[in-house]
Design a protein around this motif. Structure first.
Motif, PDB file in Angstrom:
ATOM      1  N   ALA A  14      40.866  19.184-115.360  1.00  0.00           N
ATOM      2  CA  ALA A  14      40.471  18.480-114.585  1.00  0.00           C
ATOM      3  C   ALA A  14      38.744  18.640-113.859  1.00  0.00           C
ATOM      4  CB  ALA A  14      41.380  20.052-113.853  1.00  0.00           C
ATOM      5  N   PRO A  15      38.940  17.512-113.172  1.00  0.00           N
ATOM      6  CA  PRO A  15      37.549  17.386-112.499  1.00  0.00           C
ATOM      7  C   PRO A  15      37.012  19.238-111.795  1.00  0.00           C
ATOM      8  CG  PRO A  15      38.503  16.877-111.266  1.00  0.00           C
ATOM      9  CD  PRO A  15      39.246  17.341-111.981  1.00  0.00           C
ATOM     10  N   ILE A  16      36.245  19.918-111.703  1.00  0.00           N
ATOM     11  CA  ILE A  16      35.218  20.785-111.260  1.00  0.00           C
ATOM     12  C   ILE A  16      34.059  20.706-110.715  1.00  0.00           C
ATOM     13  CG2 ILE A  16      34.243  21.529-113.321  1.00  0.00           C
ATOM     14  CD1 ILE A  16      35.264  24.123-112.285  1.00  0.00           C
ATOM     15  N   ARG A  17      33.788  20.593-109.612  1.00  0.00           N
ATOM     16  CA  ARG A  17      32.341  21.005-108.493  1.00  0.00           C
ATOM     17  C   ARG A  17      31.628  22.529-108.957  1.00  0.00           C
ATOM     18  NH1 ARG A  17      29.943  23.041-103.403  1.00  0.00           N
ATOM     19  NH2 ARG A  17      28.126  21.141-103.358  1.00  0.00           N
ATOM     20  N   MET A  90      30.150  16.822-108.942  1.00  0.00           N
ATOM     21  CA  MET A  90      31.648  17.148-109.031  1.00  0.00           C
ATOM     22  C   MET A  90      31.377  17.063-110.445  1.00  0.00           C
ATOM     23  SD  MET A  90      34.867  18.109-108.670  1.00  0.00           S
ATOM     24  CE  MET A  90      34.943  17.827-106.506  1.00  0.00           C
ATOM     25  N   LEU A  91      31.662  17.936-111.606  1.00  0.00           N
ATOM     26  CA  LEU A  91      32.101  16.841-112.877  1.00  0.00           C
ATOM     27  C   LEU A  91      32.878  16.402-113.338  1.00  0.00           C
ATOM     28  CD1 LEU A  91      30.755  17.348-115.599  1.00  0.00           C
ATOM     29  CD2 LEU A  91      31.711  19.126-115.721  1.00  0.00           C
ATOM     30  N   GLU A  92      33.306  15.265-113.913  1.00  0.00           N
ATOM     31  CA  GLU A  92      34.604  14.798-113.531  1.00  0.00           C
ATOM     32  C   GLU A  92      35.463  14.909-114.489  1.00  0.00           C
ATOM     33  OE1 GLU A  92      34.230  10.732-115.748  1.00  0.00           O
ATOM     34  OE2 GLU A  92      32.625  11.742-116.850  1.00  0.00           O
ATOM     35  N   GLY A  93      37.068  14.464-114.687  1.00  0.00           N
ATOM     36  CA  GLY A  93      37.767  14.903-115.084  1.00  0.00           C
ATOM     37  C   GLY A  93      37.910  14.175-116.457  1.00  0.00           C
ATOM     38  N   GLY A 128      31.649  10.776-123.584  1.00  0.00           N
ATOM     39  CA  GLY A 128      31.269  11.125-122.925  1.00  0.00           C
ATOM     40  C   GLY A 128      30.710  12.025-124.111  1.00  0.00           C
ATOM     41  N   PRO A 129      29.428  12.941-123.266  1.00  0.00           N
ATOM     42  CA  PRO A 129      29.121  14.240-123.741  1.00  0.00           C
ATOM     43  C   PRO A 129      29.431  15.687-123.981  1.00  0.00           C
ATOM     44  CG  PRO A 129      27.632  13.890-121.468  1.00  0.00           C
ATOM     45  CD  PRO A 129      29.264  13.129-121.953  1.00  0.00           C
ATOM     46  N   VAL A 130      29.692  16.056-124.625  1.00  0.00           N
ATOM     47  CA  VAL A 130      30.427  17.034-125.921  1.00  0.00           C
ATOM     48  C   VAL A 130      30.260  18.864-124.301  1.00  0.00           C
ATOM     49  CG1 VAL A 130      28.848  18.092-127.323  1.00  0.00           C
ATOM     50  CG2 VAL A 130      30.565  18.621-127.497  1.00  0.00           C
ATOM     51  N   ARG A 131      30.897  19.288-124.442  1.00  0.00           N
ATOM     52  CA  ARG A 131      30.712  20.137-123.603  1.00  0.00           C
ATOM     53  C   ARG A 131      31.354  21.632-124.116  1.00  0.00           C
ATOM     54  NH1 ARG A 131      34.619  17.807-118.353  1.00  0.00           N
ATOM     55  NH2 ARG A 131      33.208  15.861-118.220  1.00  0.00           N
ATOM     56  N   LEU A 158      35.491  17.422-126.419  1.00  0.00           N
ATOM     57  CA  LEU A 158      34.601  16.407-126.654  1.00  0.00           C
ATOM     58  C   LEU A 158      35.759  15.770-125.998  1.00  0.00           C
ATOM     59  CD1 LEU A 158      31.995  15.231-128.787  1.00  0.00           C
ATOM     60  CD2 LEU A 158      34.510  14.398-130.106  1.00  0.00           C
ATOM     61  N   PRO A 159      34.677  14.702-124.650  1.00  0.00           N
ATOM     62  CA  PRO A 159      35.422  13.260-124.287  1.00  0.00           C
ATOM     63  C   PRO A 159      36.327  12.650-124.442  1.00  0.00           C
ATOM     64  CG  PRO A 159      34.211  14.066-123.108  1.00  0.00           C
ATOM     65  CD  PRO A 159      34.021  15.244-124.787  1.00  0.00           C
ATOM     66  N   ILE A 160      37.821  11.970-124.665  1.00  0.00           N
ATOM     67  CA  ILE A 160      37.766  10.700-125.930  1.00  0.00           C
ATOM     68  C   ILE A 160      38.611   9.765-124.622  1.00  0.00           C
ATOM     69  CG2 ILE A 160      38.250  11.174-128.035  1.00  0.00           C
ATOM     70  CD1 ILE A 160      41.066  12.414-126.868  1.00  0.00           C
TER      71      ILE A 160
END
Length: 160
Positions: A14-17, A90-93, A128-131, A158-160
Motif C-alpha cells: 500500500a502507499p504510505i506517506r 506519498m511513497l507509491e504503492g 522500481g528500486p528495491v526496498r 522488489l517492485p514488479i
C-alpha cells in the motif's frame, strides 16, 4: 542464515506517506549517519513514526550508492520550511516480490539474491528500486527494542 527464509511471494504494498532523506553514499554502512540525521530531525520537530522504517536503494553501484531512508508519518503532518534535506511525500504503492530475513543482518544480501532470482524465474520485470523494510532492527533511539544485529527482521521488496 540462521532461519531459512520463506519462499518469496508476490504482494501488493500500500502507499504510505513518509519523511525521507536521500543521499549518495560510498558504502551501505554510511546509512547509519543518514538515519541519525533523519531521526534527529523528526525528534526535533516532534514528528512521530507510524510504522517500520525502510530504505530504498535507487542505485547500488559503489562508490555512488544512492539510498533513501524513510520513516512513515501521518498524512496530516506538516514539514518545516527549513527541512535540512528531509522531505515528506506519498511513497507509491507497488506490486512486489517480497522475501524476509529473520536472522543476522549480514545475511540480507542472500534475501536480495533470492528475491531477484525468484522474480527472474517467474518472468517478472523490475519496475522500481528495491526496498528494505526494517520490522525489527536496532536503531539506537530511545525506547527502541535493541535486538542486536544478529537477530533482525527485514522485508525485502522488489517492485514488479
Amino acid at each position: 542464515m540462521s532461519t531459512p527464509p520463506p519462499r518469496p511471494q508476490v504482494q501488493t504494498i500500500a502507499p504510505i506517506r513518509v519523511a525521507s532523506l536521500l543521499r549518495t553514499i560510498d558504502t551501505f554502512r554510511a546509512q547509519g549517519a543518514m538515519w541519525t540525521d533523519l531521526l534527529a530531525f523528526l525528534k526535533q520537530h516532534n514528528i512521530q513514526a507510524i510504522g517500520p522504517r525502510q530504505a530504498i536503494v535507487h542505485s547500488c553501484d559503489a562508490p555512488d550508492i544512492v539510498v533513501e531512508v524513510c520513516v512513515p508519518i501521518a498524512e496530516n503532518v506538516e514539514m518545516p520550511v527549513n527541512n535540512q534535506g528531509v522531505r515528506a511525500y506519498m511513497l507509491e504503492g507497488v506490486k512486489a516480490v517480497v522475501g524476509e530475513l529473520v536472522g543476522p543482518m549480514q545475511d540480507v544480501s542472500q534475501v536480495h539474491e533470492a528475491v531477484a532470482r525468484w522474480a527472474r524465474e517467474h518472468k517478472f520485470a523490475v519496475t522500481g528500486p528495491v526496498r528494505e523494510v526494517y520490522k525489527r532492527i536496532p536503531m539506537g533511539e530511545e525506547g527502541a527494542e535493541d535486538v542486536g544485529w544478529d537477530l533482525v527482521e527485514v522485508e525485502v521488496q522488489l517492485p514488479i
